[in-house]
Write an enzyme that holds these catalytic residues in place. Structure first.
Site, PDB file in Angstrom:
ATOM      1  N   HIS A   1      -9.819  -1.043  -8.645  1.00 36.65           N
ATOM      2  CA  HIS A   1     -11.208  -1.774  -8.859  1.00 36.65           C
ATOM      3  C   HIS A   1     -10.932  -3.111  -9.177  1.00 36.65           C
ATOM      4  O   HIS A   1      -9.665  -3.361  -9.923  1.00 36.65           O
ATOM      5  CB  HIS A   1     -12.032  -1.196  -9.780  1.00 36.65           C
ATOM      6  CG  HIS A   1     -12.729   0.285  -9.354  1.00 36.65           C
ATOM      7  ND1 HIS A   1     -11.950   1.512  -9.530  1.00 36.65           N
ATOM      8  CD2 HIS A   1     -13.893   0.512  -8.991  1.00 36.65           C
ATOM      9  CE1 HIS A   1     -12.855   2.207  -8.954  1.00 36.65           C
ATOM     10  NE2 HIS A   1     -13.895   1.803  -8.431  1.00 36.65           N
TER      11      HIS A   1
ATOM     12  N   ASP B   1     -12.705  -9.949 -15.581  1.00 36.62           N
ATOM     13  CA  ASP B   1     -12.405 -10.088 -16.933  1.00 36.62           C
ATOM     14  C   ASP B   1     -10.935 -10.358 -17.145  1.00 36.62           C
ATOM     15  O   ASP B   1     -10.248 -10.102 -18.052  1.00 36.62           O
ATOM     16  CB  ASP B   1     -12.887  -8.948 -17.739  1.00 36.62           C
ATOM     17  CG  ASP B   1     -12.148  -7.750 -17.335  1.00 36.62           C
ATOM     18  OD1 ASP B   1     -11.341  -7.675 -16.398  1.00 36.62           O
ATOM     19  OD2 ASP B   1     -12.262  -6.524 -17.902  1.00 36.62           O
TER      20      ASP B   1
ATOM     21  N   CYS C   1      -7.198  -0.793   0.576  1.00 39.40           N
ATOM     22  CA  CYS C   1      -6.320  -1.550   1.575  1.00 39.40           C
ATOM     23  C   CYS C   1      -7.056  -1.974   2.757  1.00 39.40           C
ATOM     24  O   CYS C   1      -7.608  -0.827   3.456  1.00 39.40           O
ATOM     25  CB  CYS C   1      -5.291  -0.478   1.695  1.00 39.40           C
ATOM     26  SG  CYS C   1      -4.153  -1.127   3.035  1.00 39.40           S
TER      27      CYS C   1
ATOM     28  N   HIS D   1      -7.910   3.843  -0.914  1.00 39.21           N
ATOM     29  CA  HIS D   1      -8.286   3.439  -2.163  1.00 39.21           C
ATOM     30  C   HIS D   1      -7.055   3.064  -3.109  1.00 39.21           C
ATOM     31  O   HIS D   1      -6.229   3.600  -3.289  1.00 39.21           O
ATOM     32  CB  HIS D   1      -9.076   4.731  -3.089  1.00 39.21           C
ATOM     33  CG  HIS D   1      -9.306   4.411  -4.507  1.00 39.21           C
ATOM     34  ND1 HIS D   1     -10.664   3.571  -4.953  1.00 39.21           N
ATOM     35  CD2 HIS D   1      -8.819   4.734  -5.468  1.00 39.21           C
ATOM     36  CE1 HIS D   1     -10.471   3.566  -6.097  1.00 39.21           C
ATOM     37  NE2 HIS D   1      -9.557   4.169  -6.700  1.00 39.21           N
TER      38      HIS D   1
ATOM     39  N   CYS E   1       0.304   2.933   3.727  1.00 38.07           N
ATOM     40  CA  CYS E   1       0.680   2.215   5.076  1.00 38.07           C
ATOM     41  C   CYS E   1       1.655   1.312   4.869  1.00 38.07           C
ATOM     42  O   CYS E   1       2.142   0.548   5.963  1.00 38.07           O
ATOM     43  CB  CYS E   1      -0.534   2.042   5.765  1.00 38.07           C
ATOM     44  SG  CYS E   1      -1.296   0.344   5.153  1.00 38.07           S
TER      45      CYS E   1
ATOM     46  N   CYS F   1      -4.706  -2.911 -20.146  1.00 36.43           N
ATOM     47  CA  CYS F   1      -5.630  -1.846 -19.541  1.00 36.43           C
ATOM     48  C   CYS F   1      -5.017  -0.391 -19.341  1.00 36.43           C
ATOM     49  O   CYS F   1      -5.653   0.526 -19.086  1.00 36.43           O
ATOM     50  CB  CYS F   1      -6.561  -2.105 -18.633  1.00 36.43           C
ATOM     51  SG  CYS F   1      -5.532  -2.363 -17.086  1.00 36.43           S
TER      52      CYS F   1
ATOM     53  N   CYS G   1      -5.703   0.302   6.080  1.00 38.18           N
ATOM     54  CA  CYS G   1      -5.812   1.691   6.250  1.00 38.18           C
ATOM     55  C   CYS G   1      -6.916   2.471   5.448  1.00 38.18           C
ATOM     56  O   CYS G   1      -7.248   3.251   5.697  1.00 38.18           O
ATOM     57  CB  CYS G   1      -4.558   2.421   5.852  1.00 38.18           C
ATOM     58  SG  CYS G   1      -4.162   2.637   3.872  1.00 38.18           S
TER      59      CYS G   1
ATOM     60  N   CYS H   1       0.674  -1.172   0.028  1.00 31.85           N
ATOM     61  CA  CYS H   1      -0.049  -0.114   0.047  1.00 31.85           C
ATOM     62  C   CYS H   1       0.911   1.309   0.154  1.00 31.85           C
ATOM     63  O   CYS H   1       1.690   1.335   0.892  1.00 31.85           O
ATOM     64  CB  CYS H   1      -1.062  -0.077   1.089  1.00 31.85           C
ATOM     65  SG  CYS H   1      -2.139   1.482   1.489  1.00 31.85           S
TER      66      CYS H   1
ATOM     67  N   ARG I   1      -9.230  -9.352 -12.627  1.00 30.98           N
ATOM     68  CA  ARG I   1      -8.141  -8.440 -12.698  1.00 30.98           C
ATOM     69  C   ARG I   1      -8.353  -7.315 -11.681  1.00 30.98           C
ATOM     70  O   ARG I   1      -9.326  -6.482 -11.746  1.00 30.98           O
ATOM     71  CB  ARG I   1      -8.423  -7.695 -14.208  1.00 30.98           C
ATOM     72  CG  ARG I   1      -7.540  -6.641 -14.684  1.00 30.98           C
ATOM     73  CD  ARG I   1      -7.876  -6.106 -16.139  1.00 30.98           C
ATOM     74  NE  ARG I   1      -9.139  -5.952 -16.390  1.00 30.98           N
ATOM     75  CZ  ARG I   1      -9.681  -4.572 -16.453  1.00 30.98           C
ATOM     76  NH1 ARG I   1      -8.964  -3.516 -15.871  1.00 30.98           N
ATOM     77  NH2 ARG I   1     -10.947  -4.122 -16.758  1.00 30.98           N
TER      78      ARG I   1
ATOM     79  N   CYS J   1      -7.138  -3.912 -10.973  1.00 32.60           N
ATOM     80  CA  CYS J   1      -6.694  -2.844 -11.713  1.00 32.60           C
ATOM     81  C   CYS J   1      -6.223  -1.694 -10.745  1.00 32.60           C
ATOM     82  O   CYS J   1      -7.273  -1.107 -10.353  1.00 32.60           O
ATOM     83  CB  CYS J   1      -7.909  -2.518 -12.691  1.00 32.60           C
ATOM     84  SG  CYS J   1      -7.387  -1.308 -13.865  1.00 32.60           S
TER      85      CYS J   1
END
Length: 146
Positions: A118, A122, A109, A115, A63, A78, A112, A60, A131, A133
């Site tokens: 996603h 697929d 995570c 974000h 953290c 992608c 903590c 992460c 996946r 991503c």
């Protein structure tokens, strides 16, 4: 392993790493703060970890919690680093995201609450079919010692 077909829920338990917004802002540069704490997305094909191919551990960016092993990274085409599984089922939390008017599964995570990106179903040809991503700005990388 948690899959995006499992019903994602908002975090119900406190995170093991808790900091105030002021502390996060002091520790993270503005770009990382926007991604990790405000769920922004870096531009595709710009992340420094996209083409990382060394063996190691992805952590992460906020953290340093362990998130993904290099052996689960794959080229999904992608524009963001992609993985087919987390280092363990408790490393990430999956949360329903309807912010763009469609249902997606946000990955945070678990330590903590930051974000990361996603997860999608697929990941064709991978052992899990997933996946993850991830934003490069949301990750750190520790190469294996030679």
């Amino acid at each position: 392993m948690t899959t995006p077909t499992d019903k994602p829920q908002a975090a119900e338990k406190p995170h093991s790493v808790e900091k105030s917004d002021a502390e996060w802002r002091a520790e993270l540069d503005p770009e990382r703060y926007a991604v990790l704490r405000e769920a922004a997305t870096e531009r595709a094909w710009t992340g420094e970890l996209l083409d990382e191919s060394r063996s190691g551990l992805y952590t992460c960016g906020a953290c340093n919690a362990e998130l993904f092993k290099s052996g689960t990274k794959f080229d999904s085409g992608c524009g963001w680093p992609s993985f087919y599984d987390s280092v363990n089922p408790d490393a990430v939390e999956l949360i329903e995201d309807t912010s763009l008017g469609v249902v997606r599964t946000e990955v945070r995570c678990a330590a903590c609450g930051s974000h990361l990106g996603h997860v999608f179903d697929d990941g064709f040809g991978t052992p899990t079919g997933l996946r993850y991503c991830m934003n490069s700005l949301a990750l750190g990388f520790a190469p294996e010692a030679p």
